[in-house]
Scaffold this motif. Structure first.
Motif, mmCIF file in Angstrom:
data_model
loop_
_atom_site.group_PDB
_atom_site.id
_atom_site.type_symbol
_atom_site.label_atom_id
_atom_site.label_comp_id
_atom_site.label_asym_id
_atom_site.label_seq_id
_atom_site.Cartn_x
_atom_site.Cartn_y
_atom_site.Cartn_z
ATOM 1 N N MET A 73 0.852 -1.198 0.000
ATOM 2 C CA MET A 73 0.000 0.000 0.000
ATOM 3 C C MET A 73 0.888 1.249 0.000
ATOM 4 O O MET A 73 0.645 2.201 -0.741
ATOM 5 C CB MET A 73 -0.916 0.041 1.233
ATOM 6 N N PHE A 74 1.933 1.231 0.823
ATOM 7 C CA PHE A 74 2.799 2.415 0.905
ATOM 8 C C PHE A 74 3.740 2.519 -0.299
ATOM 9 O O PHE A 74 4.120 3.630 -0.685
ATOM 10 C CB PHE A 74 3.553 2.460 2.238
ATOM 11 N N ALA A 75 4.095 1.383 -0.900
ATOM 12 C CA ALA A 75 4.906 1.443 -2.126
ATOM 13 C C ALA A 75 4.079 2.111 -3.230
ATOM 14 O O ALA A 75 4.553 3.024 -3.923
ATOM 15 C CB ALA A 75 5.322 0.034 -2.541
ATOM 16 N N ALA A 76 2.830 1.666 -3.364
ATOM 17 C CA ALA A 76 1.934 2.275 -4.371
ATOM 18 C C ALA A 76 1.746 3.755 -4.055
ATOM 19 O O ALA A 76 1.765 4.618 -4.945
ATOM 20 C CB ALA A 76 0.592 1.547 -4.373
ATOM 21 N N ARG A 77 1.580 4.051 -2.774
ATOM 22 C CA ARG A 77 1.350 5.456 -2.344
ATOM 23 C C ARG A 77 2.561 6.325 -2.675
ATOM 24 O O ARG A 77 2.408 7.472 -3.100
ATOM 25 C CB ARG A 77 1.056 5.450 -0.838
ATOM 26 N N ASN A 78 3.760 5.791 -2.473
ATOM 27 C CA ASN A 78 4.954 6.601 -2.737
ATOM 28 C C ASN A 78 5.034 6.991 -4.209
ATOM 29 O O ASN A 78 5.304 8.152 -4.542
ATOM 30 C CB ASN A 78 6.213 5.838 -2.312
ATOM 31 N N GLU A 79 4.789 6.014 -5.106
ATOM 32 C CA GLU A 79 4.791 6.326 -6.544
ATOM 33 C C GLU A 79 3.709 7.355 -6.862
ATOM 34 O O GLU A 79 3.914 8.277 -7.649
ATOM 35 C CB GLU A 79 4.572 5.050 -7.372
ATOM 36 N N HIS A 80 2.536 7.165 -6.252
ATOM 37 C CA HIS A 80 1.406 8.067 -6.492
ATOM 38 C C HIS A 80 1.734 9.486 -6.039
ATOM 39 O O HIS A 80 1.504 10.462 -6.762
ATOM 40 C CB HIS A 80 0.179 7.510 -5.740
ATOM 41 N N ILE A 81 2.308 9.588 -4.847
ATOM 42 C CA ILE A 81 2.627 10.923 -4.312
ATOM 43 C C ILE A 81 3.690 11.602 -5.183
ATOM 44 O O ILE A 81 3.547 12.761 -5.584
ATOM 45 C CB ILE A 81 3.080 10.825 -2.837
ATOM 46 N N VAL A 127 4.542 9.736 3.478
ATOM 47 C CA VAL A 127 3.620 10.845 3.169
ATOM 48 C C VAL A 127 4.205 12.170 3.657
ATOM 49 O O VAL A 127 4.097 13.193 2.995
ATOM 50 C CB VAL A 127 2.223 10.584 3.805
ATOM 51 N N ALA A 128 4.816 12.128 4.826
ATOM 52 C CA ALA A 128 5.452 13.320 5.435
ATOM 53 C C ALA A 128 4.505 14.514 5.423
ATOM 54 O O ALA A 128 3.419 14.421 5.975
ATOM 55 C CB ALA A 128 6.788 13.600 4.769
ATOM 56 N N ASP A 129 4.892 15.595 4.740
ATOM 57 C CA ASP A 129 4.033 16.788 4.834
ATOM 58 C C ASP A 129 2.974 16.855 3.735
ATOM 59 O O ASP A 129 2.284 17.864 3.610
ATOM 60 C CB ASP A 129 4.876 18.069 4.870
ATOM 61 N N ILE A 130 2.828 15.795 2.945
ATOM 62 C CA ILE A 130 1.791 15.817 1.886
ATOM 63 C C ILE A 130 0.497 15.251 2.496
ATOM 64 O O ILE A 130 -0.004 14.204 2.080
ATOM 65 C CB ILE A 130 2.252 15.031 0.630
ATOM 66 N N GLN A 131 0.024 15.919 3.503
ATOM 67 C CA GLN A 131 -1.153 15.450 4.234
ATOM 68 C C GLN A 131 -2.426 16.077 3.661
ATOM 69 O O GLN A 131 -2.381 17.163 3.076
ATOM 70 C CB GLN A 131 -1.026 15.829 5.721
ATOM 71 N N ALA A 132 -3.534 15.375 3.870
ATOM 72 C CA ALA A 132 -4.816 15.882 3.375
ATOM 73 C C ALA A 132 -5.202 17.166 4.108
ATOM 74 O O ALA A 132 -4.969 17.301 5.314
ATOM 75 C CB ALA A 132 -5.894 14.827 3.566
ATOM 76 N N ASP A 133 -5.803 18.099 3.353
ATOM 77 C CA ASP A 133 -6.324 19.330 3.962
ATOM 78 C C ASP A 133 -7.750 19.126 4.447
ATOM 79 O O ASP A 133 -8.185 19.792 5.383
ATOM 80 C CB ASP A 133 -6.323 20.462 2.919
ATOM 81 N N PHE A 134 -8.474 18.243 3.769
ATOM 82 C CA PHE A 134 -9.883 18.045 4.087
ATOM 83 C C PHE A 134 -10.237 16.606 3.705
ATOM 84 O O PHE A 134 -9.882 16.151 2.610
ATOM 85 C CB PHE A 134 -10.731 19.049 3.292
#
Ligand code: T5A
Length: 212
Positions: A73-81, A127-134
């Motif tokens: 899940m986090f590997a996919a997320r890293n590419e996505h981010i 994810v670090a600072d690429i957090q959701a705003d809403f």
């Protein structure tokens, strides 16, 4: 708030199976069009070619250990981010993601019982600072959500899990929402499509000043 571009926003949509996220996503896109916002629509796991390949492994492998699932899940997320979310935000575009890191707290932390601590560690690392705003949480009892999708054809690997698993997910989402009341809008997704649409519109109206 994301630090890449002070005007760009990351909006995420969460909920357990069959909560009606696809319907909600269409409502959100309409609102943003009315607000004249330039945005992209994406999803997790997936949203770009490599992440979509990982999504296929995640949803259609016969068996995966819980820790493997978390890592994928986090590997996919890293590419996505790196390939989708950051570039869009850097261009000042809003990003609307059908699921994001909260899904890992709910599914892997809660559902798979890996706990929030390890997910938090991965969250800090990837994810670090690429957090959701809403974040819109489509809150629904799993029995109702699963009933909605039961005639959709072949269930994927995660949809075949036990009812206990889905209850842990629902509870984990509620816990995250309670921890972050300023970021989350919790929508009663068991209501009619018309009522759910109105609730989402109201949530955006209430958060408008903070987002714009
Ligand atoms: N996952 C994902 C993790 O485990 N960890 C992670 O970190 C991440 C990112 C993704 C899977 O991966 C897991 C979670 C998931 O198991 P997916 O295909 O994206 O897989 O699965 P879902 O996101 O769950 O998508 P679903 O299609 O199952 O659910 P939706 O999108 O919430 O439901 P939707 O909108 O398709 O609606 C389902 C049905 O209900 C009807 C719709 O018309 C549709 O038929 N409906 C309603 N009916 C009555 N009243 C309403 N208010 C309705 N709203 C919709």
């Amino acid at each position: 708030m994301t630090s890449i571009n002070s005007k760009a926003r990351l909006i995420t949509l969460e909920g357990s199976e069959g909560a009606g996220k696809t319907t909600a996503l269409n409502v959100i896109c309409e609102i943003l069009q009315q607000w004249d916002i330039d945005f992209i629509r994406t999803r997790e796991p997936g949203g770009e070619p490599t992440s979509e390949k990982i999504r296929d492994i995640l949803l259609h492998s016969e068996h995966l250990h819980a820790k493997t699932e978390l890592l994928l899940m986090f590997a996919a997320r890293n590419e996505h981010i790196e390939n989708v979310v950051k570039p869009a935000l850097a261009q000042g575009k809003w990003v609307i993601s059908d699921r994001y890191v909260d899904a890992s707290y709910a599914y892997q932390g809660g559902g798979r019982k890996l706990g929030f601590e390890i997910v938090q560690w991965m969250d800090n690392f990837i994810v670090a600072d690429i957090q959701a705003d809403f974040t819109i949480l489509m809150d629904i009892e799993p029995e109702i959500g699963l009933e909605r999708i039961k005639n959709r054809g072949q269930a994927d690997r995660i949809e075949l899990e036990s009812m206990d698993f889905f209850h842990r997910i629902t509870n984990a989402y509620r816990e995250k929402a309670a921890e972050n009341p300023d970021r989350y809008a919790v929508i009663d997704a068991s209501k009619t499509i018309r009522q759910v649409t109105r609730s989402i519109q109201l949530a955006f109206i209430q958060h408008r000043d903070k987002l714009l």
